[in-house]
Design a protein around this motif. Structure first.
Motif, mmCIF file in Angstrom:
data_model
loop_
_atom_site.group_PDB
_atom_site.id
_atom_site.type_symbol
_atom_site.label_atom_id
_atom_site.label_comp_id
_atom_site.label_asym_id
_atom_site.label_seq_id
_atom_site.Cartn_x
_atom_site.Cartn_y
_atom_site.Cartn_z
ATOM 1 N N LYS A 230 97.385 34.835 -62.319
ATOM 2 C CA LYS A 230 96.553 34.877 -61.116
ATOM 3 C C LYS A 230 95.096 35.170 -61.482
ATOM 4 O O LYS A 230 94.172 34.531 -60.972
ATOM 5 C CB LYS A 230 97.101 35.954 -60.172
ATOM 6 C CG LYS A 230 96.503 35.932 -58.795
ATOM 7 C CD LYS A 230 97.206 36.935 -57.906
ATOM 8 C CE LYS A 230 96.573 36.966 -56.532
ATOM 9 N NZ LYS A 230 97.213 37.988 -55.685
ATOM 10 N N GLN B 244 92.082 32.623 -60.753
ATOM 11 C CA GLN B 244 90.973 33.056 -59.887
ATOM 12 C C GLN B 244 89.638 32.933 -60.613
ATOM 13 O O GLN B 244 88.643 32.489 -60.038
ATOM 14 C CB GLN B 244 91.193 34.501 -59.428
ATOM 15 C CG GLN B 244 92.149 34.561 -58.254
ATOM 16 C CD GLN B 244 92.499 35.996 -57.848
ATOM 17 O OE1 GLN B 244 92.426 36.909 -58.684
ATOM 18 N NE2 GLN B 244 92.899 36.173 -56.609
ATOM 19 N N ARG C 94 88.672 29.361 -60.712
ATOM 20 C CA ARG C 94 88.182 28.887 -59.412
ATOM 21 C C ARG C 94 86.707 29.240 -59.217
ATOM 22 O O ARG C 94 85.945 28.480 -58.634
ATOM 23 C CB ARG C 94 89.042 29.507 -58.306
ATOM 24 C CG ARG C 94 88.729 28.956 -56.958
ATOM 25 C CD ARG C 94 89.757 29.392 -55.941
ATOM 26 N NE ARG C 94 90.776 28.368 -55.761
ATOM 27 C CZ ARG C 94 91.964 28.587 -55.251
ATOM 28 N NH1 ARG C 94 92.335 29.802 -54.906
ATOM 29 N NH2 ARG C 94 92.819 27.608 -55.081
ATOM 30 N N MET D 82 98.124 30.144 -54.236
ATOM 31 C CA MET D 82 96.761 29.811 -54.660
ATOM 32 C C MET D 82 96.373 28.382 -54.299
ATOM 33 O O MET D 82 95.333 27.899 -54.713
ATOM 34 C CB MET D 82 96.625 30.025 -56.166
ATOM 35 C CG MET D 82 96.801 31.480 -56.522
ATOM 36 S SD MET D 82 95.907 31.954 -57.985
ATOM 37 C CE MET D 82 94.225 31.579 -57.596
#
Ligand SMILES: [Zn+2]
Length: 425
Positions: free
Chosen positions: A238, A242, A245, A270
């Motif tokens: 994760k 993240q 992103r 996600m």
């Protein structure tokens, strides 16, 4: 018009036309046109229909002509999961696997992904490029026109960037589209292992050193993570996704391959473009994927090569409504094939998908997995003229003749990039 091309003589033209990704029963809908024809203008499809419909268009009269001679035509395959750039095969591990060593036992002995990392770090860009270019020619010879390519055999700043830079060069120097994915979180590299907090320190390197280079250099569209035992946990995955992103990279995942970790749930949470493998998903994962926009990409070449009997539950995923796609997972350790027709054969025989479902999964749904559905994956007006032509009388013969390449011609953006003189059997 000089740059128009009239293609006729497709006994079966599989258009895969329609709205939205294929789920459930619609996965069998190939949009088949008998005696089909296409008009191509430049890179793009200008008209699709029966021969009579397309031939009567004024532009068709002055166009260059290509007669497919009664063969089967379909959208070029979209291979949405490959590890294109690697230095060498791992044939030396193949016999160990046949003798019964598991993938993880081989990894513990210094084989597996880390073996490929060692070879890639030592390889020159020129050697890597030569190997990848040869592979891309073969992809085209099997009817593939778009290839996703992951980094992940470098695992240090210079080597990861070396791979991603090659993706860019390969995209510019040969006809296939290359969709670049950053997979810095493939496994924890050897130099970080066995040290306390090693994985955490490596993730910091990804966040602070690697991703800024990847993002600023626009070297990838996607960020992938191998979330599994002996790779990265759900929490670590994760974090990496993240961070990706934040640099504009859309998430995708290697999920539920060797063990059930909850990776597919994270992918859904996600809004990942795709979660791939899925051999170990449970019932509730299947239901959740059925309701989600995250594509469920199945990689049966991997299980076949490793001699595993536990394939992903394709039928349950299709029944639940998941967007099922197929890809080769071309890589030197677990799936050394670049043949999408072979993947279709495995999907039919082992995943119990029908030939029509397998073709839709390898074209339009795979285009969704790469978020390229507006330009590729089906033969519709305005999309790229990416076309695979097979020397068969019926599309079902494409998976039926397993291990035999009947791809007769491949066109990318309206140009012939592969052709054979093969006679029908
Ligand atoms: Zn993979």
């Amino acid at each position: 018009m000089a740059d128009s091309l009239l293609i006729t003589g497709a006994s079966q033209l599989l258009t895969l036309r329609g709205r939205g990704p294929r789920r459930g029963d619609s996965l069998s809908n190939l949009g088949l046109v008998n005696d089909g024809a296409l008009l191509v203008r430049g890179d793009l499809i200008a008209a699709v229909g029966t021969r009579a419909e397309v031939e009567r268009l004024p532009e068709a009269r002055g166009a260059e002509k290509l007669d497919l001679g009664g063969r089967v035509a379909l959208p070029g395959f979209v291979d949405s999961h490959t590890h294109l750039v690697h230095a060498a095969s791992r044939a030396e591990e193949y016999e160990l696997k046949i003798a019964g060593a598991t993938y993880e036992e081989i990894a513990r002995k210094g084989g597996g992904i880390l073996n490929s990392v060692k070879k890639l770090r030592a390889a020159t860009s020129e050697a890597l490029k030569k190997r990848a270019l040869a592979a891309l020619k073969l992809f085209a010879a099997y009817g593939t026109t778009t290839v996703e390519a992951k980094s992940g055999y470098g695992l240090d700043v210079a080597s990861e960037l070396k791979i991603l830079q090659l993706h860019k060069e390969l995209a510019a120097e040969q006809p296939l589209d290359i969709v670049s994915t950053f997979l810095g979180a493939h496994v924890v590299p050897a130099e970080y292992r066995g040290k306390s907090g090693g994985a955490e320190r490596y993730i910091k390197l990804i966040e602070e050193k690697l991703l800024p280079h990847v993002g600023e250099g626009r070297l990838a569209e996607f960020c992938d993570v191998f979330c599994d035992r002996r790779a990265f946990t759900v929490e670590q995955s994760k974090r990496v996704l993240q961070a990706g992103r934040q640099w504009g990279l859309a998430p995708r995942m290697h999920a539920e391959q060797l063990s059930r970790t909850g990776a597919a749930r994270l992918a859904i949470l996600m809004r990942a473009a795709s979660c791939d493998h899925l051999e170990q998903v449970n019932q509730s994962d299947i239901q959740a994927l059925g309701k989600s926009e995250t594509v469920a990409t199945l990689l049966p070449g991997c299980d076949f090569h490793l001699g595993l009997k536990h394939y992903a539950p394709a039928r349950s995923l299709i029944e639940a409504g998941a967007i099922v796609a197929l890809a080769t997972d071309y890589n030197p350790g677990t799936s050394p094939t670049l043949s999408m027709p072979m993947i279709l054969s495995l999907a039919c025989a082992q995943l119990r998908m029908t030939p029509a479902e397998a073709i839709a999964a390898a074209t339009i749904n795979a285009a969704y997995a790469l978020r390229r559905e507006k330009s590729i994956g089906s033969l519709e007006v305005g999309k790229q003229a990416d076309i695979a032509v097979f020397e068969v009388a019926d599309y079902r013969e494409i998976p039926y003749y397993f291990g035999v390449n009947h791809c007769w011609m491949t066109l990318k953006r309206g140009r012939v990039i592969h052709a054979t003189e093969q006679a029908p059997i």
